[in-house]
Scaffold this motif. Structure first.
Motif, PDB file in Angstrom:
ATOM      1  N   MET A 146      30.776  82.898  20.661  1.00  0.00           N
ATOM      2  CA  MET A 146      30.947  83.253  22.066  1.00  0.00           C
ATOM      3  C   MET A 146      29.589  83.611  22.670  1.00  0.00           C
ATOM      4  N   ASN A 147      28.906  82.591  23.157  1.00  0.00           N
ATOM      5  CA  ASN A 147      27.559  82.827  23.685  1.00  0.00           C
ATOM      6  C   ASN A 147      27.524  82.953  25.195  1.00  0.00           C
TER       7      ASN A 147
ATOM      8  N   LEU B 237      33.598  80.743  45.695  1.00  0.00           N
ATOM      9  CA  LEU B 237      34.870  80.065  45.987  1.00  0.00           C
ATOM     10  C   LEU B 237      36.020  80.701  45.199  1.00  0.00           C
ATOM     11  N   LYS B 238      35.810  80.902  43.903  1.00  0.00           N
ATOM     12  CA  LYS B 238      36.872  81.482  43.059  1.00  0.00           C
ATOM     13  C   LYS B 238      37.299  82.850  43.579  1.00  0.00           C
ATOM     14  N   HIS B 239      36.317  83.675  43.900  1.00  0.00           N
ATOM     15  CA  HIS B 239      36.638  85.049  44.306  1.00  0.00           C
ATOM     16  C   HIS B 239      37.164  85.115  45.739  1.00  0.00           C
ATOM     17  N   ALA B 240      36.748  84.186  46.579  1.00  0.00           N
ATOM     18  CA  ALA B 240      37.332  84.142  47.929  1.00  0.00           C
ATOM     19  C   ALA B 240      38.823  83.806  47.817  1.00  0.00           C
TER      20      ALA B 240
ATOM     21  N   ASP C 202      44.217  89.199  34.099  1.00  0.00           N
ATOM     22  CA  ASP C 202      42.954  88.441  34.044  1.00  0.00           C
ATOM     23  C   ASP C 202      42.757  88.066  32.578  1.00  0.00           C
ATOM     24  N   THR C 203      42.944  86.777  32.262  1.00  0.00           N
ATOM     25  CA  THR C 203      42.922  86.383  30.842  1.00  0.00           C
ATOM     26  C   THR C 203      41.509  86.365  30.268  1.00  0.00           C
ATOM     27  N   HIS C 204      40.510  86.158  31.120  1.00  0.00           N
ATOM     28  CA  HIS C 204      39.109  86.084  30.696  1.00  0.00           C
ATOM     29  C   HIS C 204      38.320  86.936  31.691  1.00  0.00           C
ATOM     30  N   ALA C 205      38.266  88.233  31.420  1.00  0.00           N
ATOM     31  CA  ALA C 205      37.883  89.169  32.480  1.00  0.00           C
ATOM     32  C   ALA C 205      36.383  89.352  32.673  1.00  0.00           C
ATOM     33  N   GLY C 206      35.577  89.143  31.625  1.00  0.00           N
ATOM     34  CA  GLY C 206      34.140  89.423  31.750  1.00  0.00           C
ATOM     35  C   GLY C 206      33.888  90.929  31.702  1.00  0.00           C
ATOM     36  N   ILE C 207      32.768  91.380  32.265  1.00  0.00           N
ATOM     37  CA  ILE C 207      32.447  92.821  32.183  1.00  0.00           C
ATOM     38  C   ILE C 207      32.831  93.570  33.450  1.00  0.00           C
TER      39      ILE C 207
ATOM     40  N   PRO D 192      30.634  92.218  42.193  1.00  0.00           N
ATOM     41  CA  PRO D 192      31.889  92.517  41.514  1.00  0.00           C
ATOM     42  C   PRO D 192      32.449  91.296  40.806  1.00  0.00           C
ATOM     43  N   GLY D 193      32.837  91.462  39.565  1.00  0.00           N
ATOM     44  CA  GLY D 193      33.578  90.421  38.874  1.00  0.00           C
ATOM     45  C   GLY D 193      35.033  90.485  39.315  1.00  0.00           C
ATOM     46  N   SER D 194      35.842  89.555  38.810  1.00  0.00           N
ATOM     47  CA  SER D 194      37.246  89.521  39.229  1.00  0.00           C
ATOM     48  C   SER D 194      37.973  90.845  38.980  1.00  0.00           C
ATOM     49  N   PRO D 195      37.729  91.566  37.860  1.00  0.00           N
ATOM     50  CA  PRO D 195      38.460  92.836  37.664  1.00  0.00           C
ATOM     51  C   PRO D 195      38.120  93.868  38.735  1.00  0.00           C
TER      52      PRO D 195
ATOM     53  N   CYS E 271      41.978  91.029  29.817  1.00  0.00           N
ATOM     54  CA  CYS E 271      41.672  90.608  28.448  1.00  0.00           C
ATOM     55  C   CYS E 271      40.232  90.105  28.387  1.00  0.00           C
ATOM     56  N   GLU E 272      39.507  90.572  27.414  1.00  0.00           N
ATOM     57  CA  GLU E 272      38.130  90.103  27.207  1.00  0.00           C
ATOM     58  C   GLU E 272      37.886  90.103  25.708  1.00  0.00           C
ATOM     59  N   LEU E 273      37.582  88.929  25.178  1.00  0.00           N
ATOM     60  CA  LEU E 273      37.506  88.766  23.724  1.00  0.00           C
ATOM     61  C   LEU E 273      36.149  89.181  23.153  1.00  0.00           C
ATOM     62  N   HIS E 274      35.122  89.131  23.959  1.00  0.00           N
ATOM     63  CA  HIS E 274      33.779  89.471  23.459  1.00  0.00           C
ATOM     64  C   HIS E 274      33.709  90.973  23.172  1.00  0.00           C
TER      65      HIS E 274
ATOM     66  N   LYS F 173      40.795  93.922  24.052  1.00  0.00           N
ATOM     67  CA  LYS F 173      39.905  92.952  23.418  1.00  0.00           C
ATOM     68  C   LYS F 173      40.824  91.957  22.702  1.00  0.00           C
ATOM     69  N   ARG F 174      41.115  90.900  23.399  1.00  0.00           N
ATOM     70  CA  ARG F 174      42.181  90.011  22.913  1.00  0.00           C
ATOM     71  C   ARG F 174      42.026  88.617  23.525  1.00  0.00           C
ATOM     72  N   ASP F 175      42.491  87.617  22.813  1.00  0.00           N
ATOM     73  CA  ASP F 175      42.496  86.250  23.348  1.00  0.00           C
ATOM     74  C   ASP F 175      43.457  86.208  24.546  1.00  0.00           C
ATOM     75  N   GLY F 176      42.901  85.928  25.701  1.00  0.00           N
ATOM     76  CA  GLY F 176      43.692  85.967  26.927  1.00  0.00           C
ATOM     77  C   GLY F 176      44.822  84.954  26.949  1.00  0.00           C
ATOM     78  N   TYR F 177      44.610  83.796  26.317  1.00  0.00           N
ATOM     79  CA  TYR F 177      45.674  82.788  26.303  1.00  0.00           C
ATOM     80  C   TYR F 177      46.881  83.315  25.533  1.00  0.00           C
TER      81      TYR F 177
ATOM     82  N   VAL G  95      43.087  82.661  35.327  1.00  0.00           N
ATOM     83  CA  VAL G  95      42.657  82.072  34.049  1.00  0.00           C
ATOM     84  C   VAL G  95      41.274  81.467  34.280  1.00  0.00           C
ATOM     85  N   ASP G  96      40.262  82.127  33.744  1.00  0.00           N
ATOM     86  CA  ASP G  96      38.878  81.789  34.095  1.00  0.00           C
ATOM     87  C   ASP G  96      37.998  81.737  32.841  1.00  0.00           C
ATOM     88  N   PRO G  97      38.258  80.737  31.984  1.00  0.00           N
ATOM     89  CA  PRO G  97      37.534  80.677  30.713  1.00  0.00           C
ATOM     90  C   PRO G  97      36.091  80.209  30.880  1.00  0.00           C
TER      91      PRO G  97
HETATM   92  C1  LIG Z   1      33.759  83.051  33.254  1.00  0.00           C
HETATM   93  S1  LIG Z   1      33.736  84.579  32.416  1.00  0.00           S
HETATM   94  C2  LIG Z   1      34.881  85.549  33.297  1.00  0.00           C
HETATM   95  C3  LIG Z   1      34.464  85.949  34.669  1.00  0.00           C
HETATM   96  C4  LIG Z   1      35.444  86.809  35.388  1.00  0.00           C
HETATM   97  N1  LIG Z   1      36.804  86.262  35.364  1.00  0.00           N
HETATM   98  C5  LIG Z   1      35.033  86.976  36.836  1.00  0.00           C
HETATM   99  O1  LIG Z   1      35.484  86.191  37.703  1.00  0.00           O
HETATM  100  O2  LIG Z   1      34.272  87.903  37.121  1.00  0.00           O
HETATM  101  C6  LIG Z   1      34.641  84.215  30.951  1.00  0.00           C
HETATM  102  C7  LIG Z   1      34.779  85.407  30.005  1.00  0.00           C
HETATM  103  O3  LIG Z   1      35.762  85.079  29.015  1.00  0.00           O
HETATM  104  C8  LIG Z   1      35.413  85.674  27.788  1.00  0.00           C
HETATM  105  N2  LIG Z   1      36.198  84.944  26.763  1.00  0.00           N
HETATM  106  C9  LIG Z   1      35.899  83.807  26.113  1.00  0.00           C
HETATM  107  N3  LIG Z   1      36.951  83.372  25.393  1.00  0.00           N
HETATM  108  C10 LIG Z   1      37.963  84.268  25.603  1.00  0.00           C
HETATM  109  C11 LIG Z   1      39.324  84.337  25.186  1.00  0.00           C
HETATM  110  N4  LIG Z   1      39.872  83.394  24.386  1.00  0.00           N
HETATM  111  N5  LIG Z   1      40.072  85.364  25.623  1.00  0.00           N
HETATM  112  C12 LIG Z   1      39.551  86.318  26.434  1.00  0.00           C
HETATM  113  N6  LIG Z   1      38.271  86.301  26.870  1.00  0.00           N
HETATM  114  C13 LIG Z   1      37.485  85.278  26.471  1.00  0.00           C
HETATM  115  C14 LIG Z   1      33.918  85.529  27.735  1.00  0.00           C
HETATM  116  O4  LIG Z   1      33.349  86.488  26.875  1.00  0.00           O
HETATM  117  C15 LIG Z   1      33.530  85.758  29.201  1.00  0.00           C
HETATM  118  O5  LIG Z   1      33.209  87.098  29.440  1.00  0.00           O
END
Ligand SMILES: C[S@@+](CC[C@H](N)C(=O)[O-])C[C@H]1O[C@@H](n2cnc3c(N)ncnc32)[C@H](O)[C@@H]1O
Length: 299
Positions: free
Chosen positions: A1-2, A16-19, A40-45, A102-105, A121-124, A145-149, A167-169
């Motif tokens: 997860m880089n 666009l996404k956040h609007a 938020d399945t992929h929430a970021g920080i 601001p991120g989506s959360p 959910c944020e897996l990192h 800290k979990r796989d959002g899917y 859903v924003d992977p």
């Molecule tokens: C595009 S960013 C999210 C941005 C955020 N949704 C926003 O709009 O501010 C994707 C995030 O998903 C996390 N991630 C990657 N695979 C994941 C998974 N299977 N489940 C949850 N989080 C994951 C990454 O670490 C990263 O922080």
């Protein structure tokens, strides 16, 4: 997860996404005394420091949110973007300065009411800790800290029976689109009245088209959704097929607010002009999608 979203926070794709996210949240928030859930399945920080090393090394936010805030905006554009821009300003202390994005959360937490719930959910490993700290005192928020899917299985339907799923992977892996499609097929039947926003890059056009067309066909034929319950909005700042940096991105929305298409029609062409890097920039907006209206060779 880089993948580190800090390098990209506030770029044209985030705008666009956040609007779109804020327009969907504002719509759900209109019904007083009817709480809703945000997943938020992929929430970021959750929030991005624009003076941090990643944001300073990568100028993407300067060509995105900073340009948008500095621009002279037509009245209708300003009206549609108000919930988004108000949130960005509020989370910068209302000073007019732009020091964090601001991120989506953080956007959702700012716009949602006291009885609403956020499930993030944020897996990192480190990012989930950062996210958890950001909301440590906010009792509406649960960070996992979990796989959002996978999480969607247990989170849907939300007890409120009203909700929004983002859903924003990161699209680090070639098969991300397939994972997203699998998650959709599993999630939507569990909660078919929910609003879903699926973000996808326009890099591999074939993969994006396959996702859109496949999902639209399935929603119409198998789930019995009406065409007006499906919308897609895309923006590209140069030829989307060009090598290198992300050139285009957009969202596929299921059960959008009925006003979303009209609102985006004011905003998308204007954003396209604002963010265009060359004459190949463009946009598309498909509301009321039918199987025939998604043509694979539109570019
Ligand atoms: C595009 S960013 C999210 C941005 C955020 N949704 C926003 O709009 O501010 C994707 C995030 O998903 C996390 N991630 C990657 N695979 C994941 C998974 N299977 N489940 C949850 N989080 C994951 C990454 O670490 C990263 O922080």
């Amino acid at each position: 997860m880089n993948y580190r979203h800090a390098f990209h926070a506030g770029n044209f794709a985030d705008v666009l996404k956040h609007a779109v996210l804020t327009l969907c949240l504002a719509h759900l928030g209109k019904k007083a005394n009817k709480p809703f859930a945000y997943i938020d399945t992929h929430a970021g920080i959750g929030r991005y420091d624009l003076s941090g090393s990643e944001a300073q090394r990568s100028p993407e936010w300067r060509d995105g949110i900073a340009r948008l805030l500095a621009a002279e905006r037509p009245e209708e554009v300003d009206r549609v973007l108000k919930p988004y821009l108000d949130t960005v300003r509020a989370l910068n202390g209302g000073t007019g300065e732009l020091t964090s994005y601001p991120g989506s959360p953080a956007i959702a937490a700012h716009m949602m009411g006291r009885s609403d719930r956020l499930h993030l959910c944020e897996l990192h490993e480190a990012d989930s800790v950062t996210l958890d700290r950001l909301f440590a005192t906010d009792r509406r928020v649960k960070v996992e800290k979990r796989d959002g899917y996978r999480a969607l299985k247990s989170l849907l339907p939300p007890k409120e029976k009203r909700g929004l799923v983002l859903v924003d992977p990161p699209f680090e892996h070639r098969d991300e689109m397939a994972h997203m499609a699998e998650a959709v097929v599993d999630a939507i039947p569990r909660f078919d009245t929910g609003t879903y926003i699926f973000w996808r890059p326009l890099k591999d056009m074939w993969a994006a088209e396959r996702f859109d067309v496949g999902l639209a066909e399935w929603l119409l034929a198998e789930q019995g959704l009406q065409p007006e319950k499906i919308l897609r909005a895309d923006l590209w700042v140069r030829d989307p097929a060009s090598e290198g940096k992300l050139s285009g991105a957009g969202v596929f929305v299921v059960n959008p607010p009925f006003t979303l298409e009209e609102d985006l029609l004011f905003v998308l062409p204007w954003l396209c002009d604002l963010f265009a890097r060359d004459e190949d920039a463009g946009w598309r907006l498909d509301g009321g999608i039918t199987e025939d209206s998604l043509a694979v060779d539109e570019f």
